[in-house]
Each structure stands twice: as structure tokens, then as C-alpha cells.
Design a protein around this motif. Structure first.
Motif, PDB file in Angstrom:
ATOM      1  N   LEU A  93       0.847  -1.202   0.000  1.00  0.00           N
ATOM      2  CA  LEU A  93       0.000   0.000   0.000  1.00  0.00           C
ATOM      3  C   LEU A  93       0.876   1.244   0.000  1.00  0.00           C
ATOM      4  CD1 LEU A  93      -2.921  -0.197   2.599  1.00  0.00           C
ATOM      5  CD2 LEU A  93      -2.963  -0.701   0.161  1.00  0.00           C
ATOM      6  N   ARG A  96      -0.424   6.279   3.648  1.00  0.00           N
ATOM      7  CA  ARG A  96      -1.540   7.237   3.663  1.00  0.00           C
ATOM      8  C   ARG A  96      -1.313   8.298   4.749  1.00  0.00           C
ATOM      9  NH1 ARG A  96      -2.968   3.663   0.019  1.00  0.00           N
ATOM     10  NH2 ARG A  96      -5.120   2.956  -0.141  1.00  0.00           N
ATOM     11  N   ASN A 192      -1.080  -1.878  10.833  1.00  0.00           N
ATOM     12  CA  ASN A 192      -2.110  -1.371   9.923  1.00  0.00           C
ATOM     13  C   ASN A 192      -2.459  -2.537   9.005  1.00  0.00           C
ATOM     14  OD1 ASN A 192      -3.711  -0.055   8.072  1.00  0.00           O
ATOM     15  ND2 ASN A 192      -2.030   1.040   7.081  1.00  0.00           N
ATOM     16  N   PRO A 193      -3.371  -3.415   9.487  1.00  0.00           N
ATOM     17  CA  PRO A 193      -3.616  -4.658   8.741  1.00  0.00           C
ATOM     18  C   PRO A 193      -4.567  -4.411   7.569  1.00  0.00           C
ATOM     19  CG  PRO A 193      -5.101  -4.556  10.597  1.00  0.00           C
ATOM     20  CD  PRO A 193      -4.274  -3.291  10.639  1.00  0.00           C
ATOM     21  N   PRO A 194      -4.755  -5.410   6.716  1.00  0.00           N
ATOM     22  CA  PRO A 194      -5.824  -5.295   5.726  1.00  0.00           C
ATOM     23  C   PRO A 194      -7.146  -5.219   6.488  1.00  0.00           C
ATOM     24  CG  PRO A 194      -4.382  -7.192   5.293  1.00  0.00           C
ATOM     25  CD  PRO A 194      -4.055  -6.696   6.656  1.00  0.00           C
ATOM     26  N   TYR A 195      -7.997  -4.249   6.185  1.00  0.00           N
ATOM     27  CA  TYR A 195      -9.241  -4.143   6.970  1.00  0.00           C
ATOM     28  C   TYR A 195     -10.505  -3.842   6.168  1.00  0.00           C
ATOM     29  CZ  TYR A 195      -7.933   0.927   7.220  1.00  0.00           C
ATOM     30  OH  TYR A 195      -7.570   2.214   6.962  1.00  0.00           O
ATOM     31  N   VAL A 208      -7.189   2.463  -6.240  1.00  0.00           N
ATOM     32  CA  VAL A 208      -6.856   1.548  -5.148  1.00  0.00           C
ATOM     33  C   VAL A 208      -7.066   0.103  -5.608  1.00  0.00           C
ATOM     34  CG1 VAL A 208      -7.384   0.855  -2.773  1.00  0.00           C
ATOM     35  CG2 VAL A 208      -7.523   3.274  -3.431  1.00  0.00           C
ATOM     36  N   ALA A 216      -3.098  -6.559   0.847  1.00  0.00           N
ATOM     37  CA  ALA A 216      -2.950  -5.525   1.871  1.00  0.00           C
ATOM     38  C   ALA A 216      -4.277  -4.870   2.231  1.00  0.00           C
ATOM     39  CB  ALA A 216      -1.974  -4.458   1.377  1.00  0.00           C
ATOM     40  N   LEU A 217      -5.338  -5.237   1.529  1.00  0.00           N
ATOM     41  CA  LEU A 217      -6.626  -4.561   1.728  1.00  0.00           C
ATOM     42  C   LEU A 217      -7.702  -5.472   2.309  1.00  0.00           C
ATOM     43  CD1 LEU A 217      -6.663  -2.752  -1.743  1.00  0.00           C
ATOM     44  CD2 LEU A 217      -6.524  -1.589   0.476  1.00  0.00           C
TER      45      LEU A 217
HETATM   46  N1  GLN Z   1      -6.940   2.969   4.201  1.00  0.00           N
HETATM   47  C1  GLN Z   1      -6.850   2.097   3.078  1.00  0.00           C
HETATM   48  C2  GLN Z   1      -7.921   2.442   2.057  1.00  0.00           C
HETATM   49  O1  GLN Z   1      -8.951   2.937   2.425  1.00  0.00           O
HETATM   50  C3  GLN Z   1      -6.988   0.648   3.493  1.00  0.00           C
HETATM   51  C4  GLN Z   1      -5.865   0.283   4.347  1.00  0.00           C
HETATM   52  C5  GLN Z   1      -5.932  -1.089   4.894  1.00  0.00           C
HETATM   53  O2  GLN Z   1      -6.740  -1.973   4.558  1.00  0.00           O
HETATM   54  N2  GLN Z   1      -5.063  -1.269   5.810  1.00  0.00           N
HETATM   55  O3  GLN Z   1      -7.719   2.257   0.887  1.00  0.00           O
END
Ligand code: GLN
Length: 303
Positions: A93, A96, A192-195, A208, A216-217
Motif C-alpha cells: 500500500l 496514507r 495497519n492490517p488489511p481491513y 486503489v 494488503a486490503l
Molecule cells: N486505508 C486504506 C484504504 O482505504 C486501506 C488500508 C488497509 O486496509 N489497511 O484504501
């Protein structure tokens, strides 16, 4: 036909702004700097000079990639985080601005621990969070863990870039597996995991979803897989009194805070980012079980 840097800049800026790119001015300048291998200062100095065909062609190629939706950071190969430059690639990623709060709070917590400190950056990506802490806090050592070989390659390049080879290492590891004892224990574990919930991935911006790595997402069905896994498995990697800090997505802060409460963490805090979104959730491993001093010393010898 010979063309000046100024004309090339105007042409690029026009192409970007007609395609609806908001920061056309800034991006046109960055594209030109990258194509000409000049700093912004050198570009301004040379702005009325003629450029070369090779530079004009390179500018057009970068512009075409940008117009196809590729993020500017990938075109440039580097991006700034907390004021420091980091190499980036489609393997991780792009750092950010939202994540700067995570780095800032991690550094605040490290400063609460006396003497030499260790930070573990789990799902490190470019390594920007852990390396910012190591770059700015001279008593801090960082371990960067990621599952992706491409991300680990970036971590290594960023460690060298910031001359941190003596205080930072990168290691391959899976956040959803229990940590190896060989890692020792840390004052701060930052992640900061995939979330993004799997079902929401399709709705992300093209820049994105089509260019940044899915690995990573994608945070699983409700986006919380990594918070559950790490909260359950990684507490042994924290020293008693150590801090766990997560970046979270919109609407996830309370749920993640509950996971920390249930796992026995104390001093749970939620902090907003500069955009007003609840962005960082943190907790502290209870202090009462003191580790003998001797054990501390052996663990601090490995980075
Ligand atoms: N903040 C990122 C986004 O909105 C996602 C980051 C994450 O999954 N760690 O694209």
C-alpha cells in the motif's frame, strides 16, 4: 520538434486536469521531475530551456499511465510519510496521511518506555510506520514483519535508504500465526492490517482496487479477521506494560476496542485522524507479571 520544459509542463498539466485529476498542477510537476530526473528546484531553474525527445517521451508515457488510473506514487516510485521519503511499489500500500496518526501515537508510546525500546511493525508493507519511529527516535530498534516478498524487498530498500541497517530488520511472517519466541518482546506492537470487508473491495476507487495489492486490503468478511487473529495470538510478543496500536477502518473502532477489552488489555484508547475519523485503537498489556531482568537483557541483544 524542440519543446521547452515550460511547454511540456503546461501540456501535461492540461492533459491531467482535462481528465479530472484534481492535483493536476502538482502531479504534472512531479511527472516532469521524474522523467527529467530533476528536483523541483532544478526544474524551475531550467524551466525555459529546451528539453530532449527522450524526456518528452518519458513524460508522455508516465502521463498515459496516470490517465489509466495508476496512482502517482507508483509512477514516481517513492512517496512521503511523516515528512520522510519511502520507496513504494505495487507490492505494498502507498503510505496514507491517515496512517501518520498511527506512527505518531506509536512514537508517543515508545517515549513512555525508558531506555532502549523495540517496536514491531506487523503487516509492515513499505515499513513506513516502524521505520519512521526508528528514524526519529534514536533509542528505538524496529522489526518489520510482512508476508509478502515484494513488501519485504521494499522494507529492505527503505531500511537502507534511512541508514537504519543497524537498528531495523525485516522478516517474513504471517500475522495470523502465533509469533516465534525468537522475536523476543516489544514495547510497542503497531499494525495497519488489511481491513476492508471483502464485499466492499469492489466499491473502492479504481486507483486503489486496480493497482494496490489486494493482500494488503482484504480483511475478510467483516474486515476484522486480522484484529481478531493478532489480538488473540500476539500478546506474548508484547512486554508486560507494552502497547498494541491498530489502525482501523471507518466504523470499526468500537468493535476492535471490544476485542482488546476481551483479551485483557488495559487503557483502551480510540484516537481520530486529521479527517475526524476514529482511526487508531490501542491498549496496554497489563503490567503485573514482571519479567526477570536477565531475560530482558538476552532479548534486547537481537534487534
Ligand atoms: N486505508 C486504506 C484504504 O482505504 C486501506 C488500508 C488497509 O486496509 N489497511 O484504501
Amino acid at each position: 520538434m524542440a519543446i521547452t520544459y515550460h511547454d511540456l509542463y503546461l501540456k501535461t498539466r492540461m492533459a491531467l486536469s482535462s481528465a479530472g485529476i484534481e492535483a493536476a498542477q502538482l502531479e504534472a510537476r512531479e511527472i516532469l521531475c521524474a522523467a527529467a530526473e530533476k528536483t523541483a528546484e532544478e526544474l524551475y531553474r531550467d524551466i525555459s530551456l529546451y528539453t530532449t525527445d527522450a524526456i518528452a517521451e518519458k513524460t508522455e508515457a508516465l502521463q498515459a499511465r496516470r490517465l489509466a488510473g495508476e496512482p502517482i506514487a507508483y509512477l514516481l516510485g517513492e512517496w512521503s510519510f511523516c515528512g520522510l521519503p519511502f520507496f513504494v511499489s505495487p507490492a505494498a500500500l502507498i503510505p496514507r496521511v491517515d496512517t501518520e496518526m498511527l506512527a505518531q501515537l506509536a512514537m508517543n508510546r515508545l517515549k513512555e518506555h525508558p531506555g532502549h525500546t523495540r517496536i514491531l511493525d506487523l503487516c509492515a508493507g513499505t515499513g513506513c510506520v516502524g521505520l519512521t519511529a526508528a528514524a526519529l527516535l534514536k533509542n528505538t530498534r524496529a522489526v518489520l514483519v510482512d508476508l509478502s516478498d515484494g513488501a519485504l524487498d521494499l522494507c529492505k530498500r527503505n531500511i537502507r535508504r534511512h541508514k537504519l541497517t543497524g537498528r531495523a530488520v525485516s522478516l517474513k511472517g504471517d500475522a495470523l500465526q502465533a509469533p516465534s519466541h525468537a522475536l523476543g518482546q516489544f514495547d510497542v506492537l503497531v499494525c495497519n492490517p488489511p481491513y476492508i470487508p471483502t464485499g466492499d473491495l469492489a466499491a473502492l476507487d479504481t486507483s486503489v482496487k486496480d493497482f494496490e495489492p489486494l493482500l494488503a486490503l482484504d480483511g475478510g468478511e467483516d474486515g476484522l479477521d486480522f484484529y481478531r487473529g493478532i489480538t488473540e495470538l500476539w500478546q506474548p510478543a508484547l512486554k508486560p506494560g507494552g502497547h498494541l496500536l491498530y489502525e482501523v477502518g471507518i466504523g470499526q473502532a468500537e468493535k476492535v476496542a471490544w476485542l482488546l477489552v476481551k483479551a485483557g488489555y488495559e487503557n483502551i484508547r480510540i484516537t481520530r485522524d486529521t479527517g475526524g475519523i476514529d482511526r487508531v485503537v490501542e491498549g496496554q498489556r497489563p503490567k503485573e507479571r514482571e519479567i526477570p531482568d536477565m531475560l530482558h537483557e538476552t532479548m534486547e541483544e537481537d534487534v
